[in-house]
Design an enzyme around this catalytic site. Structure first.
Site, PDB file in Angstrom:
ATOM      1  N   THR A 176      -4.379   8.615  -5.381  1.00  0.00           N
ATOM      2  CA  THR A 176      -4.390   8.679  -3.949  1.00  0.00           C
ATOM      3  C   THR A 176      -3.377   9.674  -3.380  1.00  0.00           C
ATOM      4  O   THR A 176      -3.486  10.530  -2.520  1.00  0.00           O
ATOM      5  CB  THR A 176      -4.237   7.254  -3.286  1.00  0.00           C
ATOM      6  N   GLU A 184       1.025  -1.144   0.012  1.00  0.00           N
ATOM      7  CA  GLU A 184      -0.018  -0.016  -0.108  1.00  0.00           C
ATOM      8  C   GLU A 184       1.017   1.222   0.055  1.00  0.00           C
ATOM      9  O   GLU A 184       0.738   2.084  -0.555  1.00  0.00           O
ATOM     10  CB  GLU A 184      -0.882  -0.029   1.173  1.00  0.00           C
TER      11      GLU A 184
END
Ligand code: HSE
Length: 305
Positions: free
Chosen positions: A180, A128
């Protein structure tokens, strides 16, 4: 066991006021990951989708997550991975988390479960980090644990599993790209005490509403005064989706993760379907391609199939 196939779910993170600390696993959509042991000490990655994701394990989310687990075990063998992504990268419904979580759960099963769920979240977080440039577990933890989870503290991974009443989640994914990392960069670094009080009151209200099965409290608490005002400007149709969703009877909603997907929560499937029809009308009118999903909460996370 030499090989294994898992289903790795999409996840809805933040849930408005719970930026970086709340997330929920969804029954739709999900990725399929197949993992096989090989003798050679290497990771081979193949994709059977059209997203052109990197196959170099150092630049692939699943590759990075798996490597961190192999390093912790001093594992001398290797793995061959086949990924069928159905969750579009950059959609805001946990595409990168599904890759990272799916691969570590699959490898853990193949290796006889040396690690617990919390340790798996830590390995997956390495993947991530590659995707978003920051460590947050609000997609990974629900992807691995299933259901709704609260990450009370990210560095110690204090993860709390929460109950929810039956919920239907309508998602629209306008086909625009929001990274993101960018959606995080633009956030305020400091917030006023007034906003903080409103936000933590809503988080407490939302968690209480879930635990008490109190739909009206959930509805009142689905408010975000810190992140949404900044990020919503990046998403065409945001105001209309929220307004029409509420008019159709949804409890509330907002941005899914860092966007561009938007979500609305409903008490029943009829309302969730009518919210979906409204979302379609809005994006047809705006001339923006989109995909919609109506899902329920996935009680389990990554599953062997
Ligand atoms: N909590 C994260 C964010 C989720 O909103 O940036 C996106 O991965």
């Amino acid at each position: 066991m030499q090989s294994i196939k898992v289903k790795s779910p999409a996840t809805l993170s933040n849930l408005c006021c719970g930026f970086d600390i709340l997330g929920m696993a969804l029954n739709e959509p999900y990725d399929i990951i197949e993992l096989s042991k090989i003798d050679e000490h290497k990771i081979i990655i193949r994709h059977t989708d059209e997203f052109n994701l990197p196959t170099d394990p150092k630049h692939n989310i699943a590759g990075v997550a798996l490597q961190s687990m192999m390093d912790a075990l001093n594992y001398e063998g290797g793995f061959d991975i086949i990924i069928e992504k159905k969750i579009k990268p950059g959609s805001g419904i946990g595409s990168s988390a599904a890759s990272a979580a799916g691969i570590v759960v699959a490898a853990n099963e193949l290796l006889g479960k040396p690690f617990n769920k919390k340790q798996l979240v830590a390995f997956a977080m390495e993947g991530e980090l590659l995707a978003s440039g920051s460590r947050h577990a609000d997609n990974l933890a629900p992807c691995i644990y299933g259901g709704l989870v609260l990450i009370r503290d990210t560095s110690s991974l204090d993860i709390i599993e929460l109950d929810t009443p039956p919920l239907f989640i309508t998602i629209v994914h306008p086909q625009i790209e929001i990274k993101t990392s960018y959606a995080r960069e633009i956030l305020p670094k400091e917030v006023s005490l007034k906003s903080a009080v409103t936000q933590w009151a809503n988080v407490a209200g939302l968690v209480s509403g879930f635990l008490k099965y109190d739909y009206q409290l959930i509805s009142r608490s689905l408010q975000d005064v810190i992140v949404e005002p900044v990020r919503s400007k990046l998403i065409p149709g945001f105001d209309e989706v929220k307004k029409m969703g509420i008019e159709a009877g949804a409890l509330g909603g907002g941005i899914s993760g860092s966007g561009p997907s938007l979500f609305m929560l409903s008490e029943n499937q009829n309302i969730a379907k009518s919210v979906e029809s409204d979302m379609k009308l809005i994006y047809n009118h705006l001339g923006i391609d989109y995909k919609t999903y109506v899902s329920t909460v996935a009680k389990s996370g990554v599953e062997v199939i």
